[in-house]
Write an enzyme that holds these catalytic residues in place. Structure first.
Site, short mmCIF file in Angstrom:
data_model
loop_
_atom_site.label_atom_id
_atom_site.label_comp_id
_atom_site.label_asym_id
_atom_site.label_seq_id
_atom_site.Cartn_x
_atom_site.Cartn_y
_atom_site.Cartn_z
N LYS A 155 4.48 -10.57 6.82
CA LYS A 155 5.91 -10.23 6.75
C LYS A 155 6.04 -8.99 5.88
O LYS A 155 5.98 -9.05 4.66
CB LYS A 155 6.67 -11.40 6.11
CG LYS A 155 8.12 -11.55 6.56
CD LYS A 155 9.01 -10.38 6.22
CE LYS A 155 9.57 -10.43 4.82
NZ LYS A 155 10.38 -9.22 4.49
N GLY A 161 5.29 -8.92 -5.09
CA GLY A 161 6.70 -8.55 -5.22
C GLY A 161 7.25 -8.96 -6.57
O GLY A 161 6.51 -8.99 -7.56
N GLU A 190 10.89 -13.12 -9.62
CA GLU A 190 11.93 -14.05 -9.16
C GLU A 190 11.55 -14.66 -7.81
O GLU A 190 11.60 -15.88 -7.62
CB GLU A 190 13.20 -13.22 -9.01
CG GLU A 190 14.50 -13.91 -9.15
CD GLU A 190 15.61 -12.87 -8.98
OE1 GLU A 190 16.46 -13.10 -8.12
OE2 GLU A 190 15.56 -11.82 -9.68
N GLY A 203 8.59 -14.59 -6.50
CA GLY A 203 7.31 -15.28 -6.68
C GLY A 203 7.52 -16.76 -7.00
O GLY A 203 6.84 -17.63 -6.47
N GLU A 241 1.15 -11.72 -6.93
CA GLU A 241 1.00 -10.50 -7.72
C GLU A 241 2.41 -9.99 -8.00
O GLU A 241 3.11 -9.58 -7.09
CB GLU A 241 0.14 -9.49 -6.95
CG GLU A 241 -0.42 -8.42 -7.82
CD GLU A 241 0.53 -7.25 -7.97
OE1 GLU A 241 1.37 -7.31 -8.91
OE2 GLU A 241 0.45 -6.32 -7.17
N CYS A 292 3.44 -1.50 -9.42
CA CYS A 292 3.42 -2.73 -10.22
C CYS A 292 2.63 -2.53 -11.51
O CYS A 292 2.96 -3.13 -12.52
CB CYS A 292 2.85 -3.87 -9.39
SG CYS A 292 1.34 -3.43 -8.55
N GLU A 310 10.92 -5.00 -15.94
CA GLU A 310 10.27 -4.07 -15.03
C GLU A 310 11.35 -3.21 -14.36
O GLU A 310 12.20 -3.74 -13.64
CB GLU A 310 9.47 -4.84 -13.97
CG GLU A 310 8.71 -3.92 -13.04
CD GLU A 310 7.81 -4.66 -12.07
OE1 GLU A 310 8.28 -5.61 -11.41
OE2 GLU A 310 6.63 -4.28 -11.97
P1 NAP Z 1 11.10 -8.72 -3.55
O1 NAP Z 1 12.42 -9.25 -3.12
O2 NAP Z 1 10.25 -9.57 -4.41
O3 NAP Z 1 10.33 -8.34 -2.20
C1 NAP Z 1 8.98 -8.50 -1.93
C2 NAP Z 1 8.77 -9.17 -0.57
O4 NAP Z 1 9.25 -10.51 -0.60
C3 NAP Z 1 9.54 -8.51 0.57
O5 NAP Z 1 8.79 -8.58 1.76
C4 NAP Z 1 10.77 -9.38 0.65
O6 NAP Z 1 11.43 -9.31 1.88
C5 NAP Z 1 10.19 -10.74 0.42
N1 NAP Z 1 11.15 -11.76 0.00
C6 NAP Z 1 12.34 -11.60 -0.64
N2 NAP Z 1 12.92 -12.79 -0.86
C7 NAP Z 1 12.11 -13.73 -0.35
C8 NAP Z 1 12.16 -15.16 -0.27
N3 NAP Z 1 13.17 -15.85 -0.76
N4 NAP Z 1 11.13 -15.80 0.31
C9 NAP Z 1 10.08 -15.13 0.81
N5 NAP Z 1 9.98 -13.77 0.76
C10 NAP Z 1 10.98 -13.09 0.19
O7 NAP Z 1 11.27 -7.34 -4.26
P2 NAP Z 1 12.48 -6.27 -4.08
O8 NAP Z 1 13.79 -6.99 -4.03
O9 NAP Z 1 12.13 -5.40 -2.96
O10 NAP Z 1 12.36 -5.48 -5.45
C11 NAP Z 1 12.96 -5.99 -6.62
C12 NAP Z 1 12.06 -5.77 -7.81
O11 NAP Z 1 10.84 -6.45 -7.63
C13 NAP Z 1 11.65 -4.33 -8.06
O12 NAP Z 1 12.61 -3.61 -8.72
C14 NAP Z 1 10.41 -4.53 -8.86
O13 NAP Z 1 10.73 -4.76 -10.22
C15 NAP Z 1 9.79 -5.75 -8.27
N6 NAP Z 1 8.75 -5.42 -7.27
C16 NAP Z 1 7.45 -5.57 -7.64
C17 NAP Z 1 6.45 -5.21 -6.74
C18 NAP Z 1 5.01 -5.36 -7.09
O14 NAP Z 1 4.20 -4.61 -6.56
N7 NAP Z 1 4.63 -6.31 -7.88
C19 NAP Z 1 6.77 -4.70 -5.50
C20 NAP Z 1 8.13 -4.58 -5.13
C21 NAP Z 1 9.08 -4.93 -6.04
P3 NAP Z 1 12.57 -8.19 2.16
O15 NAP Z 1 12.26 -6.99 1.36
O16 NAP Z 1 12.43 -7.96 3.59
O17 NAP Z 1 13.87 -8.82 1.80
#
Ligand code: NAP
Ligand code: MG
Length: 502
Positions: free
Chosen positions: A199, A252, A255, A257, A274, A308, A406
């Site tokens: 996904k 990601g 939250e 996670g 991660e 990250c 972050e």
């Molecule tokens: P995110 O929501 O954690 O997105 C990561 C992945 O998880 C995306 O594919 C997302 O789908 C999916 N996802 C979201 N909600 C989910 C759920 N309830 N169940 C299963 N999968 C779900 O991250 P973001 O909202 O894009 O970014 C927010 C913050 O997260 C950033 O500002 C940053 O601090 C952090 N982040 C960290 C990393 C890292 O490498 N560790 C990467 C990205 C973001 P969709 O995007 O399609 O909704």
């Protein structure tokens, strides 16, 4: 459903005719059981070029129904057909072929990545795409080197272990390194004989979809890799909760996670997470100053800080705090912000309006708490696009919001320290533990500090170095499980003990 995008306008800057062709070839579909199919609901969503805010393509909005189909196809491929019976040498050749195809289509993939994510073409071409190919090549080698063991059992018994695949792996990835994250997830899973439902992030689905085409071209059997685009709570949530998924790998936010972990409880699936960081980058007075300034700059501003393991807390010894932060600010000011397709650009836009607003919120929070932006501290001056100027905050305390949360943007928080112990204690005073760095010419100090820092990766006199040979993952709330290196094999295999009575 949106209107058909004006691809030429949205994708201006891209030179590869195949990238344009890919965008133009109608709404993008889901890859399920080796076929490209629309979402069952018929719904699509738009993917946007963050440099000009125009629509690049319409993407199938997969949800629970589509995830069910993909998991069913994956299960079938895992239990029957070619995949479970494939000779490991053949799997090696398949993974090598995928690596070759990524390289062959490198320019097109780099352009798609830059269009969808906003990262500079300089980075897409030199980092994301070549390393994605290298990850497939690295794990190609492992397919024939996954061993069990014979155990010293009593003479009437022959006992040995088999290291076997886990099964159906749900993999949920973020938008910051779209193709690279797909490769970190898919390559080790396939090397170990698993099947995958991927996904991608809604903001950056394009390269995962193009990779899906290349996987079919390489000859991957139907159902072995399925790609379901869609939104997190619907498609992602259904994958994390699915009772027939054996393992979920997620990169990601913390939250989400935690949600993944909760969703996994239904069938006790294996989980690896991660979850980002707030990594300390510690500069001692005896460091090679130009190297430390350059490394710290790269450590926080690469990919607009949406990394990250970004070195977002820069700890500088108090004796050189002003001088070092001056130099870092000057270097930040020298980074060309703008059109990511200009080969001289070193910083593009952030990935989305949402991320742009988030980061601007943190810039305000920093100022409100008394930190001072030596450089940047505001949005880029472009008419369109989600640009933020590279920012160096000084007068930062480790307790401030900008030092604790972050930001995932081009924002360095420079914090002074008194001595080695103070640097380590402040560096470790965070809920995260993904990475850390130390700059000094004193080898004893470097190794002592490296041992004391609570992080999954520590860099000495460098920043951000990654290699498929070496494990990557977090301490504390940065997650658990290690990707890359031989450690990823642990995530994608399980051990069976076989007793034979002689
Ligand atoms: P995110 O929501 O954690 O997105 C990561 C992945 O998880 C995306 O594919 C997302 O789908 C999916 N996802 C979201 N909600 C989910 C759920 N309830 N169940 C299963 N999968 C779900 O991250 P973001 O909202 O894009 O970014 C927010 C913050 O997260 C950033 O500002 C940053 O601090 C952090 N982040 C960290 C990393 C890292 O490498 N560790 C990467 C990205 C973001 P969709 O995007 O399609 O909704
Ligand atoms: Mg996009």
């Amino acid at each position: 459903m949106g209107a058909t995008p004006q691809v030429e306008s949205a994708a201006r800057g891209a030179k590869s005719s195949s990238a344009i062709q890919f965008l133009k070839s109608g709404p993008k579909k889901l890859l399920i059981n080796g076929k490209w199919v629309p979402a069952k609901s018929g719904k699509t969503f738009e993917t946007i070029n963050p440099a000009n805010e125009e629509v690049l393509a319409l993407i199938a909005e997969g949800d629970k129904e589509d995830i069910n189909d993909a998991v069913k196809a994956a299960r079938k491929a895992y239990e029957e057909g070619k995949w479970p019976n494939m000779n490991p040498h053949q799997r090696t050749r398949l993974l090598l072929k995928i690596a070759d195809l990524i390289e062959k289509h490198g320019e097109e993939l780099a352009e798609l990545e830059t269009l969808d994510n906003g990262k500079t073409i300089f980075e897409s071409k030199n980092i994301d795409i070549p390393i994605a190919a290298e990850v497939f090549r690295y794990y190609a080698g492992w397919a024939t080197k996954i061993y069990g063991e014979t155990n010293p059992s009593e003479p009437s018994i022959f006992n040995f272990t088999l290291r076997e695949a886990v099964g159906v792996c749900g993999q949920i990835i973020p938008w910051n390194f779209p193709l690279l994250m797909a490769s970190w997830k898919i390559a080790p899973a396939l090397a170990c004989g698993n099947v995958v439902v991927l996904k991608p992030a809604e903001q950056t689905p394009l390269t995962a979809l193009r990779l899906g085409e290349l996987l079919l071209e390489a000859g991957i059997p139907d159902g072995v890799v399925n790609v379901v685009t869609g939104f997190g709570p619907t498609a992602g949530g259904a994958l994390a909760a699915h009772p027939d998924v054996d393992k979920v790998a997620f990169t990601g936010s913390g939250e989400v996670g935690k949600e993944i972990l909760r969703a996994s409880a239904g069938n006790l699936k294996r989980v690896s997470l991660e979850l980002g960081g707030k990594s300390p980058n510690i500069i001692f007075p005896d460091a090679d100053a130009p190297a430390a300034v350059f490394g710290s700059m790269m450590g926080i501003f690469m990919t607009q800080g949406q990394v990250c393991c970004a070195g977002s807390r820069v700890f500088v010894h108090e004796s050189m705090y002003d001088q070092f932060t001056d130099q870092l600010s000057q270097m930040a000011q020298g980074l060309t912000l703008g059109d990511p397709f200009d080969p001289n650009t070193r910083m593009g836009p952030l990935v989305s309006k949402e991320q742009h607003d988030r980061v601007l919120g943190y810039l305000k929070a920093g100022k409100d708490e008394g930190a001072k932006a030596k450089v940047g501290g505001e949005a880029g001056a472009m008419e369109k696009g989600y640009f933020v100027k590279p920012t160096v905050f000084v007068d930062v305390k480790n307790t401030m919001k900008i030092a604790r949360e972050e930001i995932f943007g081009p924002v360095a928080a420079a914090i002074p320290f008194k001595d080695e112990n103070d640097a380590v204690l402040q560096g470790n005073d965070t809920s995260y533990g993904l990475a850390a760095a130390v700059w000094t010419k004193d080898i004893s100090r470097a190794l002592t500090v490296a041992r004391r820092l609570k992080a999954g990766t520590v860099w000495i006199n460098c920043y951000g170095m990654l290699d498929p040979i070496s494990p990557f993952g977090g301490y504390k709330q940065s997650g658990f499980g290690r990707e890359l290196g031989k450690h990823a094999l642990e995530l994608y295999t399980q051990v069976k003990s076989v007793f034979a009575k002689l």
